[in-house]
Design a protein around this motif. Structure first.
Motif, PDB file in Angstrom:
ATOM      1  N   GLY A 158       0.829  -1.205   0.015  1.00  0.00           N
ATOM      2  CA  GLY A 158       0.078   0.154  -0.045  1.00  0.00           C
ATOM      3  C   GLY A 158       0.814   1.154   0.110  1.00  0.00           C
ATOM      4  N   ASP A 159       0.925   1.935   1.161  1.00  0.00           N
ATOM      5  CA  ASP A 159       1.642   3.182   1.123  1.00  0.00           C
ATOM      6  C   ASP A 159       2.938   3.067   1.460  1.00  0.00           C
ATOM      7  N   GLY A 160       3.539   1.748   1.803  1.00  0.00           N
ATOM      8  CA  GLY A 160       4.821   1.302   2.175  1.00  0.00           C
ATOM      9  C   GLY A 160       5.155   1.654   3.732  1.00  0.00           C
ATOM     10  N   LEU A 161       6.174   1.275   4.163  1.00  0.00           N
ATOM     11  CA  LEU A 161       6.418   1.144   5.585  1.00  0.00           C
ATOM     12  C   LEU A 161       6.803   2.112   6.403  1.00  0.00           C
ATOM     13  N   GLY A 162       7.031   3.286   5.714  1.00  0.00           N
ATOM     14  CA  GLY A 162       7.248   4.740   6.289  1.00  0.00           C
ATOM     15  C   GLY A 162       6.440   4.953   7.326  1.00  0.00           C
ATOM     16  N   ALA A 163       5.049   4.926   7.231  1.00  0.00           N
ATOM     17  CA  ALA A 163       4.131   5.536   8.118  1.00  0.00           C
ATOM     18  C   ALA A 163       4.250   4.772   9.570  1.00  0.00           C
ATOM     19  N   LEU A 164       4.741   3.510   9.404  1.00  0.00           N
ATOM     20  CA  LEU A 164       4.701   2.501  10.599  1.00  0.00           C
ATOM     21  C   LEU A 164       6.281   2.659  11.428  1.00  0.00           C
ATOM     22  N   LEU A 165       7.223   3.210  10.598  1.00  0.00           N
ATOM     23  CA  LEU A 165       8.487   3.612  10.982  1.00  0.00           C
ATOM     24  C   LEU A 165       8.833   5.046  11.648  1.00  0.00           C
ATOM     25  N   ALA A 166       7.695   5.690  11.126  1.00  0.00           N
ATOM     26  CA  ALA A 166       8.026   7.284  11.424  1.00  0.00           C
ATOM     27  C   ALA A 166       7.848   7.586  13.238  1.00  0.00           C
TER      28      ALA A 166
END
Length: 166
Positions: A158-166
């Motif tokens: 989906g939107d990638g792992l970026g939001a999870l790791l922010a």
């Protein structure tokens, strides 16, 4: 800079357990702990090069690792020694436990690789998971493990792992 403990980064021992036995233990620098997620940084702790075919982990690589106390996975950002992103290696694990300076995680065999540009998303080791017998021994944990892999894959695609790791 003086040599007192306030000037040195906090170190943890990351202990990866698999099938009830310690698989690997390595020192890591504690970057953050918000009470739910623990983030550490460590050099590649494997012996020599590990070539998966789609990525190579090798001496000099640096991993920024994110562990959760309330989630059934960890996510490791893998970079070369000069800082180039190789991708993210996600381990399906029981929730992490931090006790003193020991961060213990139990590997449940399922993994996900997400290449640096986000287009290469691979489920890994599903055969090992099936052979582990976890589904028969602990059906609740097996179901949580499969759900965790599905969640990671959905985020990556989906939107990638970026939001999870922010």
């Amino acid at each position: 800079m003086s040599a007192n403990s306030a000037d040195r980064p906090a170190l943890l021992d990351v202990v990866l357990v698999k099938a009830g036995r310690e698989k690997i233990r390595y020192p890591a620098e504690l970057l953050a702990d918000d009470g739910t997620r623990v983030t550490v940084r460590a050099p590649w702790a494997g012996a020599g090069v590990r070539d998966f075919g789609f990525v190579r982990f090798e001496p000099g690589d640096v991993l920024t690792e994110h562990y959760w106390r309330d989630r059934w996975y960890s996510v490791k950002e893998v970079r070369t020694a000069d800082g180039a992103l190789k991708g993210h290696y996600c381990d399906v694990t029981r929730p992490a436990e931090l006790s003193g300076t020991r961060l213990v995680v139990e590997d449940l065999d399922l993994d996900l690789w997400v290449g640096a540009d986000g287009t290469d998303v691979r489920r890994l080791d599903e055969d090992e998971f099936a052979e582990s017998g976890l589904a028969a021994r602990d059906p609740r944990a097996a179901a949580a493990a499969v759900a965790a892999l599905d969640e990671l894959e959905a985020l990556a695609r989906g939107d990638g792992l970026g939001a999870l790791l922010a």
